[in-house]
Design an enzyme around this catalytic site. Structure first.
Site, mmCIF file in Angstrom:
data_model
loop_
_atom_site.group_PDB
_atom_site.id
_atom_site.type_symbol
_atom_site.label_atom_id
_atom_site.label_comp_id
_atom_site.label_asym_id
_atom_site.label_seq_id
_atom_site.Cartn_x
_atom_site.Cartn_y
_atom_site.Cartn_z
ATOM 1 N N TYR A 22 48.884 34.144 29.447
ATOM 2 C CA TYR A 22 48.143 34.931 30.391
ATOM 3 C C TYR A 22 48.544 36.494 30.224
ATOM 4 O O TYR A 22 49.580 36.651 29.978
ATOM 5 C CB TYR A 22 48.272 34.608 31.941
ATOM 6 C CG TYR A 22 47.467 33.254 32.398
ATOM 7 C CD1 TYR A 22 46.800 32.855 31.587
ATOM 8 C CD2 TYR A 22 47.762 32.778 33.486
ATOM 9 C CE1 TYR A 22 45.987 31.656 31.959
ATOM 10 C CE2 TYR A 22 47.091 31.658 33.852
ATOM 11 C CZ TYR A 22 45.953 31.182 33.219
ATOM 12 O OH TYR A 22 45.648 29.986 33.426
ATOM 13 N N GLY A 52 34.261 32.685 38.113
ATOM 14 C CA GLY A 52 35.068 33.870 37.476
ATOM 15 C C GLY A 52 34.355 35.129 38.209
ATOM 16 O O GLY A 52 34.572 36.041 37.762
HETATM 17 N N1 LIG Z 1 43.606 25.848 33.187
HETATM 18 C C1 LIG Z 1 42.551 26.798 32.887
HETATM 19 O O1 LIG Z 1 42.135 26.302 31.549
HETATM 20 C C2 LIG Z 1 42.282 28.033 33.514
HETATM 21 C C3 LIG Z 1 41.249 28.931 32.889
HETATM 22 C C4 LIG Z 1 40.970 29.875 33.667
HETATM 23 C C5 LIG Z 1 41.528 30.341 34.972
HETATM 24 N N2 LIG Z 1 42.563 29.335 35.346
HETATM 25 C C6 LIG Z 1 43.423 29.790 36.473
HETATM 26 O O2 LIG Z 1 42.718 29.885 37.585
HETATM 27 C C7 LIG Z 1 42.834 31.216 38.198
HETATM 28 C C8 LIG Z 1 41.342 31.534 38.846
HETATM 29 O O3 LIG Z 1 40.509 31.605 37.769
HETATM 30 P P1 LIG Z 1 39.360 32.882 37.949
HETATM 31 O O4 LIG Z 1 40.213 34.139 37.988
HETATM 32 O O5 LIG Z 1 38.257 32.736 36.865
HETATM 33 O O6 LIG Z 1 38.806 32.368 39.402
HETATM 34 P P2 LIG Z 1 37.651 33.068 40.209
HETATM 35 O O7 LIG Z 1 37.971 33.013 41.759
HETATM 36 O O8 LIG Z 1 36.344 32.090 40.078
HETATM 37 O O9 LIG Z 1 37.143 34.302 39.558
HETATM 38 C C9 LIG Z 1 37.976 35.650 40.192
HETATM 39 C C10 LIG Z 1 37.142 36.965 39.894
HETATM 40 O O10 LIG Z 1 36.240 36.844 40.809
HETATM 41 C C11 LIG Z 1 36.273 38.269 41.726
HETATM 42 N N3 LIG Z 1 36.332 37.892 43.047
HETATM 43 C C12 LIG Z 1 35.416 38.908 43.557
HETATM 44 N N4 LIG Z 1 34.955 38.486 44.985
HETATM 45 C C13 LIG Z 1 36.178 37.509 45.324
HETATM 46 C C14 LIG Z 1 36.672 36.653 46.436
HETATM 47 N N5 LIG Z 1 36.224 36.984 47.560
HETATM 48 N N6 LIG Z 1 37.770 35.746 46.246
HETATM 49 C C15 LIG Z 1 38.054 35.571 44.773
HETATM 50 N N7 LIG Z 1 37.718 36.333 43.683
HETATM 51 C C16 LIG Z 1 36.563 37.223 43.969
HETATM 52 C C17 LIG Z 1 37.765 38.599 41.184
HETATM 53 O O11 LIG Z 1 37.740 40.190 41.155
HETATM 54 P P3 LIG Z 1 38.685 40.807 42.178
HETATM 55 O O12 LIG Z 1 40.022 40.801 41.595
HETATM 56 O O13 LIG Z 1 38.126 42.086 42.168
HETATM 57 O O14 LIG Z 1 38.413 40.145 43.597
HETATM 58 C C18 LIG Z 1 37.956 38.198 39.974
HETATM 59 O O15 LIG Z 1 37.574 38.798 38.978
HETATM 60 C C19 LIG Z 1 43.274 31.920 37.053
HETATM 61 O O16 LIG Z 1 43.937 33.068 37.775
HETATM 62 C C20 LIG Z 1 44.056 31.184 36.355
HETATM 63 O O17 LIG Z 1 45.390 30.730 37.066
HETATM 64 C C21 LIG Z 1 43.001 28.267 34.508
#
Ligand SMILES: NC(=O)c1ccc[n+]([C@@H]2O[C@H](COP(=O)([O-])OP(=O)(O)OC[C@H]3O[C@@H](n4cnc5c(N)ncnc54)[C@H](OP(=O)(O)O)[C@@H]3O)[C@@H](O)[C@H]2O)c1
Length: 305
Positions: free
Chosen positions: A58, A217
């Site tokens: 990461y 995302g």
């Molecule tokens: N195992 C795997 O292959 C894998 C792959 C990808 C991710 N992951 C894990 O999953 C976690 C989450 O993935 P993700 O970041 O794609 O998740 P997500 O919650 O689907 O997307 C997060 C994005 O959404 C935005 N966002 C806008 N409003 C939001 C709200 N109310 N709540 C949350 N997010 C909001 C965030 O921006 P703002 O920061 O501006 O709010 C951020 O850019 C990662 O941090 C990682 O630990 C694992």
């Protein structure tokens, strides 16, 4: 006042985690000072989020170090968290100049070295859970099990799991060593896990899946221009439910995932306290079946047969 995130046990005799998990994939993008990172971690703890999801790769191999910097500012803080990390992907990166091509490595030596490096970067003694990040076509279950046994014996890792594994890949590795989770993608924009058997397997084995990108995302909550037809169909339905239920759109989209009967944990991907509050709200609300299927229909673009 935030409500407390419920806690769940991932498997019989498995680790107990907060149902909402702080995902730190994007930590390096948040451009926080170490003090701000610390404040964010404390806000998460106040909300009842005690579990952190990391991976060696990461932030181009920097996220664990950035977390470690913040944890070192408050030496008692680390004992209040459970730490998850992952290994098995080798990225092309200036931070890993020896890598010539992006590839997977699930060899015994790489798994052990990667886990040790994660511990060092975060400044902790033990990982509560280590996941193999992606299935590797060259994975040798006996060799991986040996790496896991050694890490467990030395007290460096308590539990093991996988991420993005198919059912048969999971069953292969689980035939050698207990696995406590499969971390997979699920959202209104990505429903493969509902059909490919991975969540069925979790129910069958009574282990809890961990869900990544539950908000697509960010695509499910963004108000910007989009040509994604599923997002265009979902927006009015999410808005209407948000109005009817007096809940933020993000909480509704997360509730939709949380109430799958496999009882998933959900990873949040935001660095904002407001987003944590919205995830908390999702835990305390249950959508009716009609509302759940209204979202499913908008997502798929058709009704159930
Ligand atoms: N195992 C795997 O292959 C894998 C792959 C990808 C991710 N992951 C894990 O999953 C976690 C989450 O993935 P993700 O970041 O794609 O998740 P997500 O919650 O689907 O997307 C997060 C994005 O959404 C935005 N966002 C806008 N409003 C939001 C709200 N109310 N709540 C949350 N997010 C909001 C965030 O921006 P703002 O920061 O501006 O709010 C951020 O850019 C990662 O941090 C990682 O630990 C694992």
């Amino acid at each position: 006042m935030m409500s407390s995130a419920p806690r769940v046990r991932l498997a019989d005799n498995g680790p107990e985690f907060s149902r909402i998990v702080l995902g730190l994939w994007r930590l390096a993008e948040w451009n926080m000072s170490p003090q701000q990172r610390l404040a964010f971690l404390e806000q998460a703890l106040d909300a009842g989020i005690t579990t952190i999801d990391q991976a060696d790769i990461y932030g181009d191999y920097q996220s664990e170090t950035l977390l470690g910097e913040a944890l070192r500012l408050s030496p008692t803080l680390r004992s209040r968290f459970q730490f998850v990390s992952k290994c098995g992907i080798k990225l092309l990166s200036a931070n890993r100049p020896a890598h010539r091509i992006q590839h997977y490595d699930t060899s015994r030596s790489h798994i052990i070295a990667s886990a040790e490096r994660s511990l060092q970067a975060m400044g902790i003694d033990t990982l509560d859970l280590l996941l193999i990040h992606r299935p590797d076509p060259l994975m040798d279950a006996d060799e991986m099990a040996e790496a896991f046994f050694r890490l467990r014996q030395s007290g460096k890792v308590k539990y093991f799991g996988v991420s993005n594994f198919t059912v048969s890949q999971f069953e292969l590795l689980a035939s050698r060593i207990p696995l406590v989770t499969n971390q997979v993608e699920l959202s209104l924009l990505r429903m493969d896990a509902l059909q490919d058997g991975s969540l069925d397997l979790c129910q069958r084995l009574r282990i809890l899946p961990m869900i990544w990108s539950a908000l697509g995302g960010g695509a499910l909550v963004s108000e910007g221009q989009t040509s994604n037809p599923a997002v265009l169909r979902l927006r009015p339905v999410l808005q209407e439910l948000s109005h009817q239920l007096n809940l933020p759109v993000a909480s509704i989209a997360l509730s939709w995932v949380l109430q799958h009967p496999s009882r998933p944990l959900v990873l949040t991907g935001s660095g904002r306290a407001q987003a944590i509050r919205e995830a908390m709200l999702a835990c305390s609300h249950r959508l009716s079946r009609e509302h759940w299927f209204a979202l499913w229909c908008a997502a798929t673009g058709h009704g159930v047969p």
